[in-house]
Design a protein around this motif. Structure first.
Motif: not given
Length: 234
Positions: A68-70, A74-75, A79-83, A158-161
């Protein structure tokens, strides 16, 4: 990764008395499995195999958490979503509980090993207890590694987002800057009645020339911003 997943733990009490084995759990059913109750198994054999099943259950969940972590990583990268970031935080929290629970199981196994002579464990049971303790120790290391890795990656993700958001804002700003002079010219032409300004020229010539001029201005603006300013940011 489409759903918010949280792995939880529960406590189970085991009371071993002469001729009686009692389990106390918070749920109505207890996942013991049938292999614990093989022919000729003693009550202590059932206890040891239940502890072994618990360790294997943790190991299976750790594999699922890794998968699930992997997928979530990748998401997050695209992606820029916080979920997805929140889901990763939930996995980190789950791993903390897992590590604490597995260490508690290790305490129980060490106590059994310490009183093995007192409770008269057979050589086969001692060997089986040693194997379970070894697997539990490896499970602790694996849970701690996953927890430390995910905790260390939280800030990076977080920096990637934030970086993805900045790139989107940069593109939107570029589009806005390119269309700003075009809107100004279109507004001036509309207020001044463009057809009156180009009265000597036929409309089917003036309007295409005006549109072509605006397209050329937009291209020049885009070229100047993207090519010149990015090469010389100062």
């Amino acid at each position: 990764s489409r759903e918010s997943v949280r792995f939880e733990v529960e406590s189970v009490g085991i009371f071993l008395e002469p001729g009686r084995l009692t389990f106390i759990a918070g749920q109505e059913t207890l996942d013991c499995g049938a292999k614990q109750f093989y022919p000729g198994a003693t009550l202590m054999d059932v206890v040891l195999r239940y502890l072994s099943t618990t360790v294997h259950h943790f190991l299976q969940h750790l594999k699922v958490i890794k998968l699930i972590t992997s997928e979530i990583q990748s998401k997050i990268n695209s992606s820029m979503e916080n979920k997805y970031f929140i889901q990763m935080f939930a996995l980190v929290e789950s791993l903390i509980y897992y590590a604490n629970s597995i260490e508690s199981n290790e305490t129980i196994l060490l106590k059994l090993k310490a009183v093995s002579t007192k409770i008269k464990l057979t050589d086969e049971q001692n060997e089986y207890l040693y194997d379970v303790l070894l697997e539990n120790t490896q499970c602790i290391k694996q849970a701690n590694i996953y927890s430390n890795v995910l905790s260390g990656l939280m800030d990076a993700r977080g920096n990637i987002i934030n970086n993805n958001m900045n790139l989107l804002l940069k593109k939107l700003t570029l589009i806005n800057v390119v269309f700003l002079p075009l809107n100004l010219l279109a507004g001036i032409g509309g207020m001044s009645e463009f057809s009156m300004m180009t009265h000597p020229v036929r409309w089917w010539i003036s309007y295409p020339l005006f549109v072509a001029g605006m397209a050329g201005l937009a291209w020049v603006s885009w070229f100047f911003i993207v090519k010149v300013l990015e090469r010389n940011p100062k």
